[in-house]
Design a protein around this motif. Sequence first.
Motif, short mmCIF file in Angstrom:
data_model
loop_
_atom_site.label_atom_id
_atom_site.label_comp_id
_atom_site.label_asym_id
_atom_site.label_seq_id
_atom_site.Cartn_x
_atom_site.Cartn_y
_atom_site.Cartn_z
N ARG A 1 0.95 -1.05 0.01
CA ARG A 1 0.01 0.04 0.10
C ARG A 1 0.88 1.46 0.01
N HIS A 2 2.19 1.14 0.67
CA HIS A 2 2.87 2.45 0.58
C HIS A 2 3.85 2.58 -0.54
N GLN A 3 3.75 1.54 -1.48
CA GLN A 3 4.95 1.82 -2.48
C GLN A 3 4.25 2.71 -3.69
N PRO A 4 5.41 3.13 -4.46
CA PRO A 4 4.97 4.08 -5.45
C PRO A 4 4.11 3.68 -6.45
N LEU A 5 4.07 2.51 -6.82
CA LEU A 5 2.91 2.13 -7.89
C LEU A 5 1.57 2.14 -7.06
N ALA A 6 1.31 1.72 -5.90
CA ALA A 6 0.06 1.98 -5.23
C ALA A 6 -0.24 3.65 -5.22
N LYS A 7 0.61 4.41 -4.62
CA LYS A 7 0.41 5.81 -4.66
C LYS A 7 -0.35 6.20 -6.21
N ALA A 8 0.70 5.71 -7.09
CA ALA A 8 0.23 6.29 -8.48
C ALA A 8 -1.01 5.75 -9.06
N ILE A 9 -1.47 4.56 -8.58
CA ILE A 9 -2.88 4.09 -9.20
C ILE A 9 -3.81 4.74 -8.08
N LEU B 1 6.86 10.07 -21.09
CA LEU B 1 6.41 9.52 -22.43
C LEU B 1 5.64 10.76 -23.16
N ALA B 2 5.08 11.52 -22.28
CA ALA B 2 4.18 13.05 -22.74
C ALA B 2 4.61 14.12 -21.74
N PRO B 3 4.73 15.09 -22.08
CA PRO B 3 5.31 16.16 -21.37
C PRO B 3 4.18 16.45 -19.96
N ASN B 4 4.94 17.16 -18.93
CA ASN B 4 3.82 17.50 -17.99
C ASN B 4 2.98 16.65 -17.20
N PRO B 5 3.69 15.45 -16.78
CA PRO B 5 2.60 14.61 -15.78
C PRO B 5 2.35 15.37 -14.85
N THR B 6 1.11 15.13 -14.31
CA THR B 6 0.46 15.71 -13.14
C THR B 6 1.27 15.59 -11.95
N VAL B 7 1.96 14.42 -11.77
CA VAL B 7 2.80 14.34 -10.60
C VAL B 7 3.53 12.76 -10.96
N SER B 8 4.92 12.68 -10.24
CA SER B 8 5.53 11.54 -10.42
C SER B 8 5.85 10.81 -9.11
N HIS B 9 5.77 9.55 -8.98
CA HIS B 9 6.03 8.77 -7.89
C HIS B 9 7.38 8.00 -8.25
N LYS B 10 8.33 8.21 -7.28
CA LYS B 10 9.60 7.64 -7.70
C LYS B 10 9.73 6.51 -6.93
N GLY B 11 10.40 5.36 -7.45
CA GLY B 11 10.74 4.09 -6.91
C GLY B 11 12.48 4.20 -6.94
N LYS B 12 12.98 3.09 -6.73
CA LYS B 12 14.42 2.96 -6.83
C LYS B 12 14.84 3.23 -8.34
N LEU B 13 14.45 2.46 -8.86
CA LEU B 13 15.12 2.85 -10.43
C LEU B 13 14.00 2.98 -11.56
#
Length: 267
Positions: A89-97, A239-251
């Motif tokens: 639940r706390h991982q970047p993918l979960a936050k992004a979804i 992939l397209a400019p200006n994402p609303t937000v980015s959630h960073k993982g390790k790589l």
Amino acid sequence: MLNGNSRTAFRVVVCRDHDHAAGGVDLVGLSKTLALPLVGRAELTECDWVLCVNEGQLVICASQQDKYGGPVYATLGPVGGRHFATLYRHQPLAKAIGRSVTTVVDATAGLGQDSFLIAGYGPRVIAMERSPIVAALLNDGLRRGREQNAATARIVDRISLQQGDAQSLLPLLQPPPDVVYIDPMFPPKRRKSALAKKEIRTLRTLVGDDSDAHKLLQVACAVARRRVVVKRPDHAPPLAPNPTVSHKGKLVRYDVYVTKGIAKYHE
Ligand SMILES: C[S@@+](CC[C@H](N)C(=O)[O-])C[C@H]1O[C@@H](n2cnc3c(N)ncnc32)[C@H](O)[C@@H]1O
């Protein structure tokens, strides 16, 4: 068949000389459905990629395994004895979804590892895969996942597979999904994916580079009710400019594009 990168010719075959009774995989049916030659082991050439049954699972491997590594198959289940869903639940993918999401389309399902992660978080997942060969591997992974323990089977039951190009399938969905998730192949170099190197190498040989991913993103943005999430290697531009937000993982990072459905970004 040609590899999209090196333009090296190879052929994919179904090999009948394996233990196909044990796995419940119908190799004869598969060769008909996929329109691939059904051959015996003695007929294999060094250019072949071979679909066969290994320890009850459908696998693909190169006949030159020293060059490409061992068999590749879809595994949907706990890793290292721990269940994804409880870690997640706390991982970047979960936050992004995002929260309160009921339907997600994984528009680039591949071998289904991200579909499984997302379904583990709660939503129903429609997994779309355009390569019929990769879809067959994923379908077998789903079958085996349903036969695992109850917790894994519950997650796998939330995943349904649609074989075809997501650019065509997405606009047909009624109702439209809350979220569309995209993890295209990325040109070589420090590519980090849910899949290990061997799987990525095999996928790249079979499906090429997904160089039309930007078009898929456009379609996804027109369809998703809430957001589109794109997985990228950390060093690559969006992939397209200006994402609303980015959630960073390790790589990797997950670029979120909020779509027409909501005015404000909610994690
Ligand atoms: C990097 S792999 C995805 C790996 C996947 N996220 C996983 O966890 O296993 C990309 C996959 O997306 C598929 N793909 C790319 N574009 C697609 C499209 N427009 N529609 C359906 N599948 C697509 C490719 O065939 C390939 O199998």
